[in-house]
Structure formats: structure tokens, C-alpha cells
Design a protein around this motif. Sequence first.
Motif, short mmCIF file in Angstrom:
data_model
loop_
_atom_site.label_atom_id
_atom_site.label_comp_id
_atom_site.label_asym_id
_atom_site.label_seq_id
_atom_site.Cartn_x
_atom_site.Cartn_y
_atom_site.Cartn_z
N ASP A 1 0.83 -1.20 0.00
CA ASP A 1 0.00 0.00 0.00
C ASP A 1 0.87 1.25 0.00
N GLN A 2 0.41 2.27 -0.70
CA GLN A 2 1.19 3.51 -0.81
C GLN A 2 1.12 4.36 0.46
N ASN B 1 3.90 2.39 2.71
CA ASN B 1 4.74 3.38 2.03
C ASN B 1 5.41 2.77 0.80
N SER B 2 4.66 1.94 0.12
CA SER B 2 5.17 1.26 -1.08
C SER B 2 4.28 1.63 -2.26
N VAL B 3 4.72 2.59 -3.05
CA VAL B 3 3.95 3.05 -4.20
C VAL B 3 4.24 2.12 -5.38
N THR C 1 4.36 1.25 -9.00
CA THR C 1 4.42 2.08 -10.21
C THR C 1 4.01 1.34 -11.47
N SER D 1 7.85 -1.23 -7.43
CA SER D 1 7.34 -0.23 -6.50
C SER D 1 8.49 0.59 -5.93
N SER D 2 8.13 1.57 -5.12
CA SER D 2 9.14 2.41 -4.47
C SER D 2 9.95 1.63 -3.45
#
Length: 350
Positions: A31-32, A159-161, A163, A177-178
Motif C-alpha cells: 500500500d502507498q 509506504n510502497s507506491v 508504479t 514499486s518504491s
Amino acid sequence: MSAVAVVGAGIVGSSVAYHLARQGVPVTLLDQGPSPATGVTGDSFAWIGGCGGDWPGGAQDLRGSVVADYRRLESELPDVTVRWTGSLAWTNVQASHDSRLGPGRFWVGGSDIAALEPNLRNPPERAIHTPTDGGVDPAAMTNALVDAARAHGATVIHNSVVTSLKMTSERVEGVLSSTGFHPAETVVLTAGTGTPKLCEPLPADLPVATSPACLVRLAAPAGLVKTIVASPKFEVREVREGDLLLTLPRAGGTSATSLGQAAQDALRQLQTAFRGSDSCRLLGCRIGGRPMPAQGPVVGYVAQDRSVYVAVMHSAITLAPTIGRLVADELVTGRPAPELRRCRPHRHAQ
């Protein structure tokens, strides 16, 4: 079963992750946000029921399972609490009067309305009462699902966007992801309005509109509102003791000034409608962007090799326990769920 990556820790993604992990599937939930339900889930009115409301497309085939699946989750997870208060609605009484009410909905008036909502200043002559309706705290419920998924072995990464999908030839092998590359045999996209963009490399055209909803939180005397009230001007319910959630039918602008005005208008409307509300005060006002597929829920595989699965819908809060159960069963057994027949992505392609 091989590893599954679920993108989006809103109510739907958290339900899918929980139901998969409960069956022993290796799950990574990405989840972002810094915690679950920081997106549109946290901005939901979270009115639950299977009787009234609009049920477009395949949602109609799911409505009969809503209450049973919520009661099942209550028994499985002690931290899931539903306030089964029932609802009282007079938003479109004339239209309802001209047609028969479905099972579980009843006309009430006079003393019955006064008993259900004793603080109403000017109660309607008649309203529709649905005793089986309820509401949840969407953030608390999502957190309960995530905690339960983790307890069953799921990996949860915030905190994992995400992409993009990681593709080799035409095969999806996970997500980028980030927080790096997360491999998976199957990727489940539950990212709401962000799902169509993630599907761009695939032969999938998902028409998902964004529908704004203005929600106002108010501190109020405990028990001021007893049921879920749906009037022509607003809807309101008590999320927890002394904490009201109110939603307006139309949202204005998104600027701080517009939101502040909307919140003040909501407070005035509540004080006009309910005795004992003079001490109510504003806690906050937000506009959430609800994913709104035009033809109902979109649930199913969008890659020919069955490596990518999507689940996007409104109302996500209402349907999440049922969708989580059905999606997990499909992924684990490989057998299509008959209840999802009208939700398949190819039926929604433009």
C-alpha cells in the motif's frame, strides 16, 4: 498455491489478503500509505445492508451475501464490530410509495419514527425502516483485516507506491514499486481509481470513473442519532459513541475555503434537524474520490495467462467481505464463482 501480491490496503485489498492468508496462501499486501485505509476507504460513509440502495450489474448477485458475510467476519475477528442500528430513510419516499418495498424494508410513521429517532425536530410523516442495516468504522475494520492477514502469515508493506507491473514477454512476474520489485505468480489489483493505469500494459480497458463524496465528522452527545438517517439534505450516523459521520449529496469545490463552508453547512443542517445538537462541533471535513465503475463491480482476470486479477467496485465497504471470500476461493481452487459471473472485466470493456 504460489505467491500472490495484492496492491492496495483499502477495505477490498485487505479483505482479499485476509481471506487468502487464512487459506495458507503466501500473500504480500502493498500500500502507498503509511497505514491501512488512508485512501478512499477512510473517506467512506460505510453504510452496510443488502436491502435498499442501488445494485448495478453484478452487484445484484452479491447483495444477498452482504449481511451474512459481515456476521461471519464478526465471529472470526473479534476486532470487527458492526453497529447494527438499522436505517431510517425518506430521501425518495414518493418514488418508493409508487413501488413495492423489497423484503426487509418497512413503512413507518408517527410513533414508530419517534421511537427510532426521538431527537428529530421535524420528523417526516412516513419513512422507510430497514432494521438489518448497519455501519462500521472503515479504518478500524480495515486494520482488523490487515492484522488478521498478518497473523496468518501475510507480509504487509506500507509506504510502497506500486508504479507498474513487472513483465517478461507477455507474462506478469510481479510489481515494481518504491520499495523495489515484489515477485508474484498472481497480482491482485485493488487500487481503486488507480487500477486502470496499472492495467495499461494489458489488453484490458477498465472504465472506472471517480465520484466525489463530501464527509464531515462531528463530535456530538452520545446517542444523538440512533439509526442511519438518510434525509433529502444529508445522511448521518454515529460511527462510535459521540462521533458522527455526515455526508452531503453534493460536494462543492475542493479548496480549503469550500470544504470549510461545506462543513459549516453540514453542522447547521444537523442542528436544525436534531434536538440536543447545539453542543456539536466539527472534527474535520474531507472529499473522497470513490471508484465508480458504470456497470457495477469489476472483478476477475485481465491477463490471458491469469497472472493479473482486478477487483474494483462501489460500494467497496458493503461488498468487501463477500468479495474477499469469493476472490480467494477463485484463486485457490481455480473454479469461477457463479456470483461473479456478471462482474467480469470483459463485460465492462469500452
